[in-house]
Write a protein that holds these residues in place. Structure first.
Motif, short mmCIF file in Angstrom:
data_model
loop_
_atom_site.label_atom_id
_atom_site.label_comp_id
_atom_site.label_asym_id
_atom_site.label_seq_id
_atom_site.Cartn_x
_atom_site.Cartn_y
_atom_site.Cartn_z
N UNK A 1 1.14 -1.29 -0.29
CA UNK A 1 0.08 -0.46 -0.26
C UNK A 1 0.74 1.02 -0.17
N UNK A 2 2.13 1.23 0.71
CA UNK A 2 2.94 2.80 0.44
C UNK A 2 3.48 2.24 -0.60
N UNK A 3 3.62 1.98 -1.21
CA UNK A 3 4.54 1.52 -2.53
C UNK A 3 3.44 2.93 -3.67
N UNK A 4 2.08 1.87 -3.45
CA UNK A 4 1.21 2.41 -4.35
C UNK A 4 0.73 3.52 -4.19
N UNK A 5 0.86 4.30 -2.72
CA UNK A 5 0.33 5.11 -2.21
C UNK A 5 1.49 6.06 -3.28
N UNK A 6 3.17 6.09 -3.42
CA UNK A 6 3.54 7.29 -3.70
C UNK A 6 3.52 7.56 -5.20
N UNK A 7 2.80 5.98 -5.96
CA UNK A 7 2.53 6.27 -7.42
C UNK A 7 1.65 7.88 -7.27
N UNK A 8 0.14 7.25 -6.42
CA UNK A 8 -1.18 7.97 -6.42
C UNK A 8 -0.33 9.55 -6.21
N UNK A 9 0.41 9.52 -5.58
CA UNK A 9 0.99 11.22 -5.09
C UNK A 9 1.68 11.62 -5.88
#
Length: 631
Positions: free
Chosen positions: A167-175
């Motif tokens: 989830x944290x890796x995906x969060x970075x992409x979303x940001x």
């Protein structure tokens, strides 16, 4: 079809990598036409005594109206100069990246807390920070090229710790999408790179004069080992071309000498120790082209240099009282930041063989506020506290003995060494030849000495010259050639929820479902890939399914993940849904003979996974990216 790939690669004129760190951040870039030159961002104004400022602190300031104001030294200095009555309305954030590591159930709605206690959505803060870097980099590129640089000419690479959960890796992409670096329609423009992998790619290019070996076997470049620890960072200089304040590093397109000693199948560990986390990856070399294969899944934890700051805070609480420190942080946040900056520069002066004390200046408002709060002086508190290795010096400083400073490092360094020992004991991790120590915390002579003492007899401990920039440079190289990492270990087990024919005695009775006279076992987890299994990048795993009823008009396939390996049912603890494929089955003659076949594919990409379902009869297909934030 390698030609087709090359055509795609050439679209980007430049690769810009952003090392978004817990304590400090920076970027570097390289033009695809001259990949052997890596330019590290221009020098920043501001900067602290005793701290090299090739990177800028990861601090961000929002106005009272919650609009972006400034980042880095500028944010810190502006916040610092505000009048206390005003500053309490401004939103100041520092070291906020750790929140992504420590939040168990991260979503797009997760909040961050500013220094004044107000909350803001984490996604907004991360997007502001990335947007700031995007604008800085585009501006520097435009200045250098003399014409405006467009975002679509840039391939972006953002580094994240390998131990971060999905989830944290995906969060970075979303940001990054929110910051306008790339978009869901054009995801290839952004690569999320894993920090130790980036470091590993850079370490392959090292020449002997660009690193320091901590072993006691032989003097490096005529320096004896005792000179190398601590002082060693000065001797080996890379070719540095001064270039409008940005620094350019030549990366020779060779495999470095150390690397040429590695043979097929050799293993090495990269230990990336930063401000917030430390993570370790074990890689194995695959010849002839020297591709990397990850042998043991990334491990590590929150053992970064922040742990040392935390111990210093505990020490202050012990001397001045926890109640006072808590109040001081809230009432005088800018002075607290000041005190931690003063500590930071002394922290960097700590070394194993140091004999003279370290002085930390206490801000005037600390001394003043303490007197108001307690009714007696700071000096009195120090005398009264039974902390004998911290004294008061008449110039208004805390004087710490070297032993006192080393004690602040000890818990964090012990955890790193302990964790490394556990990794070394794993069966997959035998005969490791080298240990590369990288990341900002690797500059600490205390950490260097501890790692060398613990593991120097098992493998060669090596530190790249410009150790704080290793990840940044490696991330640029990765962006120029993403195919260099060939095999990863899957961090999770992935599968699909299906119905199977019910078998008496094998399936639990509570899973029995009778539909149209057929007995089904429900909630079965059909595994596509197991946690810690090797996955080649771009590898696809395929399964075929049949709709339970021939007359179905739509089939819904749910994708699940788990950290455990032996998952039987999707209802087991720790299994979470992370994607849904809905496929429309209309449009063929349902009365036609033969079974309907639905092919389901999962493709394992860089840090992203894509799933797809295809109706073989009609060739209709539907795609979905695995999503950990919205389920």
């Amino acid at each position: 079809d390698s030609d087709a790939d090359d055509a795609v690669e050439q679209l980007f004129l430049v690769v810009v990598a952003i090392d978004f760190g817990t304590t400090s951040s920076g970027y570097a870039y390289s033009f695809t036409k001259e990949p052997e030159c890596i330019h590290v961002m221009r020098r920043w104004e501001g900067g602290d005594p005793g701290v090299s400022n090739q990177k800028t602190p990861t601090t961000i300031l929002l106005t009272p109206e919650r609009k972006f104001h400034s980042f880095g030294y500028a944010a810190r200095d502006f916040y610092h100069d505000l009048d206390p009555t005003e500053s309490k309305h401004w939103l100041y954030f520092e070291k906020f990246k750790m929140k992504l590591h420590t939040t168990g159930n991260l979503t797009m709605e997760t909040d961050l807390t500013a220094a004044n206690g107000k909350k803001v959505k984490a996604l907004e803060i991360f997007a502001y920070a990335l947007q700031f870097f995007k604008e800085q980099a585009l501006k520097e590129l435009s200045d250098q090229g003399g014409s405006d640089f467009e975002n679509n000419e840039v391939r972006w690479v953002i580094t994240v710790p390998a131990i971060w959960k999905q989830p944290a890796k995906q969060f970075m992409r979303q940001a990054a999408y929110k910051a306008g670096m790339a978009s869901p329609e054009n995801p290839e423009q952004l690569i999320i790179a894993l920090e130790p992998e980036a470091a590993s790619i850079y370490c392959r290019k090292l020449r002997l004069h660009q690193m320091i070996e901590l072993s006691n076997r032989a003097p490096v470049n005529g320096y004896s080992p005792s000179d190398t620890i601590g002082a060693g960072f000065t001797q080996g200089k890379e070719h540095v071309r001064r270039n409008r304040q940005s620094r350019t590093f030549m990366v020779e397109n060779v495999i470095g000498e150390i690397w040429s000693e590695l043979e097929e199948g050799d293993r090495y560990i990269v230990v990336d120790s930063g401000g917030g986390t430390v993570d370790m990856t074990v890689h194995q070399i695959r010849l002839p082209e020297g591709h990397l294969k990850e042998l043991y899944k990334a491990t590590g934890g929150p053992y970064g240099s922040l742990g040392v700051d935390y111990e210093f805070e505990k020490l202050l609480c012990k001397i001045f009282g926890e109640d006072f420190i808590e109040q001081f942080k809230i009432k005088r946040p800018a002075a607290w930041v000041d005190l931690m900056i003063a500590f930071e520069s002394r922290k960097r002066a700590a070394a194993p063989d140091r004999t003279n004390p370290l002085n930390i200046t206490l801000p005037f408002s600390f001394i003043d506020y303490y007197k108001k709060f307690r009714g007696h002086s700071v000096e009195h508190a120090l005398r009264k506290s039974n902390v004998d290795f911290v004294k008061w010096s008449s110039q208004g400083m805390l004087r710490m003995s070297p032993d006192a400073m080393n004690a602040l490092f000890k818990p964090t360094i012990d955890q790193i060494v302990q964790h490394l020992s556990e990794v070394f004991d794993k069966p997959e991790v035998t005969n490791v030849k080298f240990l590369f120590l990288v990341g900002g915390f690797a500059e600490s002579p205390l950490l260097q000495q501890a790692v060398q003492a613990a593991f120097g007899s098992r493998c060669r401990v090596i530190i790249p010259q410009d150790v704080g920039l290793t990840i940044l440079k490696g991330a640029v190289l990765f962006g120029l050639d993403p195919a260099v990492i060939k095999v990863r270990r899957s961090p999770l087990t992935y599968g699909v929820g299906v119905l199977n024919r019910f078998v008496e005695g094998r399936h639990p009775a509570e899973k029995l479902l009778v539909k149209d006279g057929t007995r089904w076992c429900t909630d079965v987890f059909d595994k596509f890939i197991s946690a810690d299994q090797s996955v080649a990048l771009g590898e696809t795993v395929t399964r075929s399914y049949t709709p339970a009823k021939p007359s179905q008009l739509v089939i819904v396939i749910n994708i699940y993940s788990s950290e455990h390996d032996g998952v039987g049912f999707i209802t087991e603890p720790g299994v979470r849904k992370c994607g849904t494929l809905r496929l429309d089955l209309t449009g063929t003659d349902a009365s036609a003979p033969g079974r309907r076949e639905i092919k389901t594919l999962m493709q394992f990409g860089d840090t992203e996974i894509k799933a797809m379902a295809v109706d073989v009869a009609t060739s209709k297909s539907v795609k979905v990216g695995i999503d950990f934030l919205n389920y």
